[in-house]
Design an enzyme around this catalytic site. Structure first.
Site, mmCIF file in Angstrom:
data_model
loop_
_atom_site.group_PDB
_atom_site.id
_atom_site.type_symbol
_atom_site.label_atom_id
_atom_site.label_comp_id
_atom_site.label_asym_id
_atom_site.label_seq_id
_atom_site.Cartn_x
_atom_site.Cartn_y
_atom_site.Cartn_z
ATOM 1 N N HIS A 176 0.815 -1.210 0.000
ATOM 2 C CA HIS A 176 0.000 0.000 0.000
ATOM 3 C C HIS A 176 0.844 1.254 0.000
ATOM 4 C CE1 HIS A 176 1.114 -0.340 4.225
ATOM 5 N NE2 HIS A 176 0.888 0.949 4.325
HETATM 6 C C1 UD1 Z 1 -1.973 5.364 5.829
HETATM 7 C C2 UD1 Z 1 -0.686 5.939 6.418
HETATM 8 C C3 UD1 Z 1 0.445 4.949 6.265
HETATM 9 C C4 UD1 Z 1 0.074 3.622 6.882
HETATM 10 C C5 UD1 Z 1 -1.259 3.144 6.301
HETATM 11 C C6 UD1 Z 1 -1.705 1.900 7.006
HETATM 12 C C7 UD1 Z 1 -0.279 8.359 6.300
HETATM 13 C C8 UD1 Z 1 0.460 9.412 5.593
HETATM 14 N N1 UD1 Z 1 -0.283 7.148 5.716
HETATM 15 O O1 UD1 Z 1 -1.746 5.151 4.447
HETATM 16 O O2 UD1 Z 1 1.614 5.434 6.920
HETATM 17 O O3 UD1 Z 1 1.081 2.694 6.601
HETATM 18 O O4 UD1 Z 1 -2.260 4.150 6.483
HETATM 19 O O5 UD1 Z 1 -2.606 1.161 6.257
HETATM 20 O O6 UD1 Z 1 -0.851 8.600 7.339
HETATM 21 N N2 UD1 Z 1 -9.247 4.335 1.744
HETATM 22 C C9 UD1 Z 1 -10.444 3.679 1.738
HETATM 23 N N3 UD1 Z 1 -10.987 3.300 2.932
HETATM 24 C C10 UD1 Z 1 -10.388 3.550 4.117
HETATM 25 C C11 UD1 Z 1 -9.179 4.229 4.134
HETATM 26 C C12 UD1 Z 1 -8.609 4.615 2.931
HETATM 27 O O7 UD1 Z 1 -11.022 3.437 0.700
HETATM 28 O O8 UD1 Z 1 -10.951 3.166 5.187
HETATM 29 C C13 UD1 Z 1 -8.635 4.696 0.454
HETATM 30 C C14 UD1 Z 1 -8.968 6.123 0.001
HETATM 31 O O9 UD1 Z 1 -9.111 6.103 -1.394
HETATM 32 C C15 UD1 Z 1 -7.717 6.897 0.370
HETATM 33 C C16 UD1 Z 1 -6.622 5.867 0.191
HETATM 34 O O10 UD1 Z 1 -7.214 4.628 0.572
HETATM 35 O O11 UD1 Z 1 -7.532 8.026 -0.435
HETATM 36 C C17 UD1 Z 1 -5.385 6.133 1.033
HETATM 37 O O12 UD1 Z 1 -5.752 6.264 2.406
HETATM 38 P P1 UD1 Z 1 -4.878 7.152 3.410
HETATM 39 O O13 UD1 Z 1 -5.422 7.028 4.762
HETATM 40 O O14 UD1 Z 1 -4.680 8.523 2.858
HETATM 41 O O15 UD1 Z 1 -3.433 6.511 3.341
HETATM 42 P P2 UD1 Z 1 -2.979 4.997 3.451
HETATM 43 O O16 UD1 Z 1 -2.398 4.600 2.147
HETATM 44 O O17 UD1 Z 1 -4.050 4.165 4.034
HETATM 45 N N1 UDP Z 2 -3.284 -6.540 8.634
HETATM 46 C C1 UDP Z 2 -4.519 -7.138 8.892
HETATM 47 N N2 UDP Z 2 -5.290 -7.513 7.824
HETATM 48 C C2 UDP Z 2 -4.890 -7.340 6.527
HETATM 49 C C3 UDP Z 2 -3.616 -6.761 6.292
HETATM 50 C C4 UDP Z 2 -2.846 -6.360 7.379
HETATM 51 O O1 UDP Z 2 -4.902 -7.329 10.048
HETATM 52 O O2 UDP Z 2 -5.640 -7.701 5.619
HETATM 53 C C5 UDP Z 2 -2.492 -6.056 9.797
HETATM 54 C C6 UDP Z 2 -1.138 -6.681 9.966
HETATM 55 O O3 UDP Z 2 -1.224 -7.795 10.823
HETATM 56 C C7 UDP Z 2 -0.311 -5.562 10.584
HETATM 57 C C8 UDP Z 2 -0.998 -4.298 10.152
HETATM 58 O O4 UDP Z 2 -2.245 -4.684 9.572
HETATM 59 O O5 UDP Z 2 -0.342 -5.614 12.001
HETATM 60 C C9 UDP Z 2 -0.177 -3.559 9.161
HETATM 61 O O6 UDP Z 2 -0.902 -2.495 8.652
HETATM 62 P P1 UDP Z 2 -0.513 -1.758 7.322
HETATM 63 O O7 UDP Z 2 0.310 -2.651 6.480
HETATM 64 O O8 UDP Z 2 -1.783 -1.227 6.757
HETATM 65 O O9 UDP Z 2 0.305 -0.503 7.830
HETATM 66 P P2 UDP Z 2 1.855 -0.252 8.188
HETATM 67 O O10 UDP Z 2 2.269 -1.231 9.220
HETATM 68 O O11 UDP Z 2 2.627 -0.344 6.924
HETATM 69 O O12 UDP Z 2 1.850 1.157 8.686
#
Ligand code: UD1
Ligand code: UDP
Length: 440
Positions: free
Chosen positions: A209
């Protein structure tokens, strides 16, 4: 004492859950503030359920958006809640926009901030996470740091070690606490249950992601080219909503989804995911948390990045950085699959993230600071006088604390002749070189 936790995304909920639980068990007053950055049930609510923590007291529902907009809305919402609730400390975790917003707002209100998972550095300022974690560290009063390596990052930036606590990572607490429960429960998500994971071999769990991968067509195409060739693996891919959107926009989703050996499913709950990862031969990921979970669960990890703020996993031998280069991904995946000795070495890598008592150590430190009045953020009233920054080679048997008392000093860095080491209070610094501030 009242503790406020600010969180907003899936990994923050998972990693703060053991601390929230520990606070509850001790009967300490707490509030949970959700920024609403993640809002889909699969990215948020399911984790409160699986990790058995109370629903947030506040959800300021910022939703998705640009970084500036999202962070600005968070700051406004968090400020309103903190002014109303007046907590003694605000806890933020990791490196998301919630961490940046929570830390900035609390510091301007002179509320102490505890940064959980402080000190990590990728040294890549193009990552939004690197900016967030550095800014949060500048604002914090207490640092809960997973490893000595991360503590040394903070020391090198000039932070005082007096406020640093090497606690391990709460991800280990969460893993240990929930793995057995998860295995007994079986799979909740139907698409996962239908795959018959128990009887499947060569499982590769894939998550990605990270903006620098999934928003870059060239990089993501190269990763997909590698996946196509791994046809003797069962690739299970719980897809992050961001990644689903971008793959669809690039016209790459259907091509990947049509491959017989690739199973794209929606993001799954924590208990399902633990079962999946622990049954995997290999984890291919750009996630931060998964690099830590892989080494905790003894599963080899290949990380789809060119740098990592979790270098301990690489040094320990459980994680290899493969970037997005097709050939490098394939070469390493093949080795894990075909070379038992190589795979076993990765599996047996020692876990650098502690014993699963990180939440306890964190709350112990907070209670101690509260009881000693150290959470009160006030302007200094003592006259600072002058101090000199010095360096010395130590020739006698003496601990860090003894040296500091003798010299009326605070040690910053210790060099053992080979590398920097963390100046723990009881470290004997004979034959080492130290830098320190000596009060005149
Ligand atoms: C965010 C964090 C990242 C973290 C990740 C965990 C920041 C800058 N980024 O990235 O560090 O690793 O979360 O997963 O804070 N969206 C949905 N549903 C949701 C949430 C998001 O559809 O519930 C979609 C939207 O299109 C959104 C995109 O995902 O624009 C990105 O979501 P966003 O929260 O901006 O960043 P992440 O990539 O999730
Ligand atoms: N995770 C989960 N379900 C999923 C994918 C990830 O429970 O389908 C959990 C995973 O065990 C880990 C966390 O989500 O603890 C990681 O989150 P993510 O990769 O979104 O964020 P990051 O750690 O990169 O910030």
């Amino acid at each position: 004492m009242k503790i406020a936790t600010v969180l907003g995304t899936r990994p923050e909920i998972i990693k703060m859950a053991p601390i929230i639980d520990e606070i509850s068990k001790r009967g300490i007053d707490q509030i949970i503030l959700h920024t609403g950055q993640h809002y889909d049930k699969e990215m948020s609510d399911n984790f409160f359920r699986d990790l058995e923590i109370p629903a947030p007291d506040y959800n300021i529902q910022v939703g998705s958006g640009t970084h500036g907009r999202q962070t600005g809305l968070m700051m406004k919402g968090i400020e309103e809640v903190l002014l109303e609730e007046k907590p003694d400390i605000v806890l933020v975790q990791g490196d998301t926009n919630a961490v940046l917003a929570g830390a900035l707002v609390a510091s301007k209100l002179h509320i102490a901030i505890g940064h959980v998972e402080a000190g990590l550095r990728s040294f890549d300022m193009t990552m939004p996470e690197e900016v967030n974690r550095r800014a949060a560290d500048v604002c914090s009063a207490m640092y809960f740091i997973p490893t000595e390596e991360s503590a040394i990052n903070l020391l090198a930036e000039g932070f005082s070690r007096k406020n640093m606590f090497i606690t391990g990572n709460t991800v280990v607490d969460a893993c240990f606490r929930h793995l057995e429960i998860a295995k007994k429960k079986g799979f909740e998500e139907e698409s996962l249950a239908a795959l018959d994971i128990e009887n499947m071999e060569n499982i590769l769990t894939l998550t990605m992601h990270r903006a620098e991968n999934v928003d870059d067509k060239q990089r993501v195409t190269s990763i997909i080219e590698a996946l196509k060739e791994l046809s003797d693996m069962n690739i299970i891919f719980p897809i992050h909503p961001r990644t689903k959107n971008t793959l669809q926009n690039f016209g790459l989703f259907d091509e990947l989804n049509d491959l017989d050996h690739v199973h794209i499913i929606k993001p799954v709950g924590y208990l399902d995911f633990l079962q999946l990862t622990s049954a995997s031969t290999l984890i291919l990921t750009d996630s931060g948390g998964l690099q830590e979970e892989a080494i905790t669960l003894d599963v080899p990890a290949l990380t789809l990045r060119y740098n990592t703020e979790r270098p301990e996993t690489v040094t320990a031998g459980g994680n290899i950085l493969v970037g997005s280069d097709k050939e490098v991904i394939l070469e390493n995946a093949r080795k894990i699959l075909d070379d038992k000795e190589f795979a076993d070495k990765m599996k047996n890598a020692p876990n650098p993230y502690g014993m699963g008592d990180s939440a306890k150590l964190t709350v112990d430190a907070i209670e101690d600071y509260y009881n000693r009045g150290l959470l009160d953020i006030t302007a200094p009233e003592d006259i600072m006088g002058s101090f000199t920054r010095k360096m010395a080679q130590i020739t006698e048997d003496i601990t860090v604390t003894e040296f500091e008392q003798k010299e009326n000093a605070l040690i910053h860095m210790v060099f053992d002749g080979q590398k920097m080491v963390f100046p723990a209070d009881d470290l004997n610094i004979k034959d080492m070189c130290v830098t320190y501030d000596a009060r005149e």
